[in-house]
Design a protein around this motif. Structure first.
Motif, PDB file in Angstrom:
ATOM      1  N   THR A 337     -18.063  12.161  -1.432  1.00 52.88           N
ATOM      2  CA  THR A 337     -17.782  11.420  -2.668  1.00 52.88           C
ATOM      3  C   THR A 337     -18.788  10.275  -2.814  1.00 52.88           C
ATOM      4  N   THR A 338     -19.407  10.200  -3.993  1.00 48.84           N
ATOM      5  CA  THR A 338     -20.413   9.141  -4.181  1.00 48.84           C
ATOM      6  C   THR A 338     -20.130   8.270  -5.410  1.00 48.84           C
ATOM      7  N   GLY A 339     -19.115   8.624  -6.171  1.00 48.95           N
ATOM      8  CA  GLY A 339     -18.821   7.888  -7.411  1.00 48.95           C
ATOM      9  C   GLY A 339     -18.040   6.609  -7.153  1.00 48.95           C
ATOM     10  N   CYS A 340     -17.658   5.958  -8.242  1.00 44.21           N
ATOM     11  CA  CYS A 340     -16.966   4.668  -8.100  1.00 44.21           C
ATOM     12  C   CYS A 340     -15.520   4.849  -7.650  1.00 44.21           C
ATOM     13  N   THR A 341     -15.046   6.103  -7.535  1.00 42.61           N
ATOM     14  CA  THR A 341     -13.697   6.334  -6.988  1.00 42.61           C
ATOM     15  C   THR A 341     -13.618   5.907  -5.522  1.00 42.61           C
ATOM     16  N   ARG A 342     -14.803   5.702  -4.923  1.00 44.97           N
ATOM     17  CA  ARG A 342     -14.801   5.251  -3.517  1.00 44.97           C
ATOM     18  C   ARG A 342     -14.258   3.833  -3.386  1.00 44.97           C
ATOM     19  N   GLY A 343     -14.354   3.071  -4.436  1.00 42.50           N
ATOM     20  CA  GLY A 343     -13.763   1.723  -4.408  1.00 42.50           C
ATOM     21  C   GLY A 343     -12.270   1.880  -4.690  1.00 42.50           C
ATOM     22  N   PHE A 344     -11.434   1.925  -3.656  1.00 47.55           N
ATOM     23  CA  PHE A 344     -10.021   2.262  -3.816  1.00 47.55           C
ATOM     24  C   PHE A 344      -9.160   0.993  -3.769  1.00 47.55           C
ATOM     25  N   VAL A 345      -8.287   0.871  -4.775  1.00 43.90           N
ATOM     26  CA  VAL A 345      -7.484  -0.353  -4.902  1.00 43.90           C
ATOM     27  C   VAL A 345      -6.023  -0.002  -5.166  1.00 43.90           C
ATOM     28  N   ILE A 346      -5.114  -0.668  -4.452  1.00 43.11           N
ATOM     29  CA  ILE A 346      -3.684  -0.631  -4.820  1.00 43.11           C
ATOM     30  C   ILE A 346      -3.326  -2.076  -5.151  1.00 43.11           C
ATOM     31  N   PRO A 347      -3.365  -2.425  -6.445  1.00 43.48           N
ATOM     32  CA  PRO A 347      -3.270  -3.843  -6.837  1.00 43.48           C
ATOM     33  C   PRO A 347      -2.014  -4.547  -6.328  1.00 43.48           C
ATOM     34  N   SER A 348      -0.840  -3.891  -6.452  1.00 48.05           N
ATOM     35  CA  SER A 348       0.395  -4.647  -6.175  1.00 48.05           C
ATOM     36  C   SER A 348       0.595  -4.957  -4.692  1.00 48.05           C
ATOM     37  N   ILE A 349      -0.117  -4.281  -3.791  1.00 50.64           N
ATOM     38  CA  ILE A 349      -0.019  -4.695  -2.378  1.00 50.64           C
ATOM     39  C   ILE A 349      -1.318  -5.373  -1.921  1.00 50.64           C
ATOM     40  N   GLY A 350      -2.195  -5.660  -2.902  1.00 53.28           N
ATOM     41  CA  GLY A 350      -3.431  -6.399  -2.607  1.00 53.28           C
ATOM     42  C   GLY A 350      -4.394  -5.621  -1.736  1.00 53.28           C
ATOM     43  N   ALA A 367       8.046  -0.466   2.922  1.00 53.14           N
ATOM     44  CA  ALA A 367       9.277  -0.122   2.188  1.00 53.14           C
ATOM     45  C   ALA A 367       9.511  -1.093   1.031  1.00 53.14           C
ATOM     46  N   SER A 368       9.126  -2.368   1.248  1.00 54.92           N
ATOM     47  CA  SER A 368       9.374  -3.383   0.208  1.00 54.92           C
ATOM     48  C   SER A 368       8.590  -3.088  -1.078  1.00 54.92           C
ATOM     49  N   ALA A 369       7.476  -2.329  -0.943  1.00 55.10           N
ATOM     50  CA  ALA A 369       6.665  -2.026  -2.138  1.00 55.10           C
ATOM     51  C   ALA A 369       7.051  -0.685  -2.753  1.00 55.10           C
ATOM     52  N   ALA A 370       7.946   0.060  -2.041  1.00 57.25           N
ATOM     53  CA  ALA A 370       8.279   1.420  -2.493  1.00 57.25           C
ATOM     54  C   ALA A 370       9.407   1.404  -3.518  1.00 57.25           C
ATOM     55  N   ASN A 371       9.113   0.909  -4.711  1.00 58.19           N
ATOM     56  CA  ASN A 371      10.091   0.977  -5.792  1.00 58.19           C
ATOM     57  C   ASN A 371       9.364   0.957  -7.136  1.00 58.19           C
ATOM     58  N   GLY A 372      10.007   1.570  -8.113  1.00 59.57           N
ATOM     59  CA  GLY A 372       9.381   1.668  -9.443  1.00 59.57           C
ATOM     60  C   GLY A 372       8.108   2.506  -9.385  1.00 59.57           C
ATOM     61  N   ASN A 373       7.125   2.072 -10.178  1.00 56.72           N
ATOM     62  CA  ASN A 373       5.828   2.760 -10.170  1.00 56.72           C
ATOM     63  C   ASN A 373       4.797   1.918  -9.439  1.00 56.72           C
ATOM     64  N   LEU A 374       4.104   2.536  -8.504  1.00 54.95           N
ATOM     65  CA  LEU A 374       3.063   1.845  -7.743  1.00 54.95           C
ATOM     66  C   LEU A 374       1.734   2.532  -8.071  1.00 54.95           C
ATOM     67  N   ARG A 375       0.825   1.761  -8.662  1.00 56.84           N
ATOM     68  CA  ARG A 375      -0.402   2.388  -9.149  1.00 56.84           C
ATOM     69  C   ARG A 375      -1.566   2.197  -8.193  1.00 56.84           C
ATOM     70  N   TYR A 376      -2.400   3.224  -8.115  1.00 55.37           N
ATOM     71  CA  TYR A 376      -3.665   3.106  -7.387  1.00 55.37           C
ATOM     72  C   TYR A 376      -4.795   3.446  -8.347  1.00 55.37           C
ATOM     73  N   THR A 377      -5.929   2.834  -8.111  1.00 56.69           N
ATOM     74  CA  THR A 377      -7.028   2.945  -9.068  1.00 56.69           C
ATOM     75  C   THR A 377      -8.367   2.757  -8.369  1.00 56.69           C
ATOM     76  N   CYS A 378      -9.444   3.114  -9.081  1.00 53.07           N
ATOM     77  CA  CYS A 378     -10.769   2.798  -8.531  1.00 53.07           C
ATOM     78  C   CYS A 378     -11.040   1.316  -8.820  1.00 53.07           C
ATOM     79  N   SER A 379     -12.065   0.782  -8.197  1.00 55.63           N
ATOM     80  CA  SER A 379     -12.258  -0.670  -8.271  1.00 55.63           C
ATOM     81  C   SER A 379     -12.607  -1.169  -9.673  1.00 55.63           C
ATOM     82  N   MET A 380     -13.016  -0.266 -10.582  1.00 55.90           N
ATOM     83  CA  MET A 380     -13.269  -0.703 -11.945  1.00 55.90           C
ATOM     84  C   MET A 380     -12.165  -0.272 -12.895  1.00 55.90           C
ATOM     85  N   GLY A 381     -11.125   0.357 -12.368  1.00 49.07           N
ATOM     86  CA  GLY A 381      -9.997   0.760 -13.211  1.00 49.07           C
ATOM     87  C   GLY A 381     -10.290   1.965 -14.087  1.00 49.07           C
ATOM     88  N   MET A 382     -11.366   2.705 -13.772  1.00 52.40           N
ATOM     89  CA  MET A 382     -11.713   3.857 -14.608  1.00 52.40           C
ATOM     90  C   MET A 382     -10.866   5.084 -14.261  1.00 52.40           C
TER      91      MET A 382
END
Lengths: 390, 70
Positions: A337-350, A367-382
């Protein structure tokens, strides 16, 4: 670090720039470049239109009944107006080259700092998201200004400080506008690095040497330059063909890029109100209402372990259903993998990390973060995906 | 001496401001010329014995902008 190792590192940075950095960064920074080029074209087009208008007015007046002497004076005035003040036809490549040159210098200077002060300059996902949304709003304002929607949008202009413009004007009179704006905006790109650039920044930090840090950033940005230049130059020539419609075209491009930037910022914050997340939610609701299965949703195994694949075009799966209140062991697998997906972020757990090009990275979601929707994204949010804890 | 505030038409960007403020160096009799893009105004301090308001207006028109008393 040995000479060979340093050379390899610089070669790697350059090749990364040529192959992936250009396109990846263009997606993020093209807004500033478009704004820069648009501003230049705007100056040329409006000046030409204004002169045509004044010439037409004068001609109209000169058609009235005038004495011979009055007509001679009008003709003389017309000649002095139309000729010396006609803007020179500038090379379309100039503002782009200035923009990219400034960017190269700015990143090289940044490399010196990175090599020197280590990881201190790294921003949290939320800070970067806020920055990205701010840039997006600025772009929307710029688009509205180009469309001439309301006088208030004149405030969406990056103006170089007055003392600087005065200095430039007096010492480089004729080309002050061509120099200042693209240079200033090119320098600003250091505040919006894309995922691949961030990887290079981390590399520069790792060297612990200002000289090598600067060399890495220089080699990488130099590598991205041909792609930037090629795409931007084509866009500019197109603008010249479209001539008077170019302002509207530039406005539309900046508008789209502004929306993309805000969308990325919202994703990076983990907001459910980004366009892609709203679309996802709508498609899930629709599918559920019609009784079908919304999309392929993965589930963790009995031990709470789940694996997602990282491609250049996104994450798979991008929807994981898991029981709430139970920890999850998430393994992220990248394979060439060489794209910007390599910058991996889970914002709500920092959580934020640059993934290896090929390899596995395990992240423990408490476990404390395992509720509702937990989003993961690339570092630019694309690119993004999410856990649905139920 | 005269100090007058004018409204300026036709500006779109900071490059326009720089172009117009450059008239300060080009026209004899202008003491200071400050242009605001946001307000669409120009504050001009000039020697009315050396340059007339009409000449200043024509210089603005020559650059592609309109000038009128605010």
């Amino acid at each position: 670090m040995s000479f060979d190792a340093s050379t390899n590192l610089l070669g790697l940075a350059f090749v990364t720039g040529v192959t992936t950095g250009g396109l990846s960064c263009l997606a993020v920074q093209a807004g500033l470049l478009a704004t820069s080029v648009a501003r230049q074209a705007e100056t040329d087009v409006t000046a030409q239109l204004a002169i045509r208008h004044v010439v037409a007015q004068r001609k109209k007046r000169s058609n009235r009944r005038l004495t011979k002497e009055q007509r001679r004076r009008e003709r003389a005035a017309l000649a002095t107006l139309a000729q010396p003040e006609k803007p020179k036809r500038r090379n379309a490549a100039t503002p782009i080259a200035l923009f990219l040159g400034a960017k190269l210098v700015a990143y090289t200077v940044l490399g010196i700092f990175l090599g020197w002060i280590g990881s201190v300059l790294q921003l949290s996902p939320y800070s970067r998201a806020a920055l990205q949304i701010g840039i997006g709003i600025f772009m929307l304002g710029t688009a509205a200004r180009l469309f001439n929607l309301h006088p208030i949008f004149r405030y969406f202009v990056i103006e170089p400080p007055r003392f600087l413009t005065r200095f430039i004007r007096r010492y480089a009179k004729n080309n002050a506008t061509t120099v200042a704006t693209p240079l200033f905006l090119g320098t600003l790109t250091i505040f919006i690095p894309c995922g691949v650039t961030q990887a290079m920044m981390v590399l520069a930090v790792g060297t612990g040497s200002p000289l090598l840090g600067a060399a890495i950033m220089f080699a990488f940005i130099l590598g991205t330059t041909p792609v930037f230049f090629g795409l931007a130059y084509v866009a500019t020539r197109l603008g010249e063909v479209l001539h008077t419609r170019f302002l509207q075209l530039a406005g539309a491009v900046v508008l789209i890029l502004g929306l993309v930037s805000i969308e990325g910022g919202l994703n990076l914050m983990g907001s459910p109100y980004s366009f892609s997340n709203l679309l996802n939610a709508a498609s899930v609701s629709l599918a559920e209402a019609s009784g079908g299965s919304p999309e392929v949703a993965a589930q963790p195994d009995a031990n709470g372990a789940i694996t997602i694949q990282v491609y250049n075009t996104g994450y798979f799966p991008d929807l994981i259903k898991a029981p709430s209140g139970k920890p999850v062991s998430l393994t992220v697998v990248s394979n060439g993998t060489t794209g910007c997906t390599r910058g991996f972020v889970i914002p709500s757990i920092g959580y934020q990390r640059t993934l290896p090009e090929t390899g596995q990275t395990t992240i423990n979601i408490p476990a404390s973060a395992a509720n509702g929707n937990l989003r993961y994204t690339c570092s630019m949010g694309m690119y993004s995906g999410y856990f649905e804890f139920t | 001496m005269a100090k007058q505030v004018f409204s300026v038409k036709g500006m779109h960007c900071s490059a326009c401001v720089m172009t117009l403020e450059g008239l300060e160096d080009e026209l004899a009799g202008i003491r200071s010329l400050k242009v605001s893009l946001h307000k669409e105004r120009a504050e001009i301090d000039y020697d009315d014995k050396k340059i007339s308001e009409d000449e200043i207006r024509r210089a603005f028109e020559g650059k592609g902008y309109g000038l009128a008393r605010a």
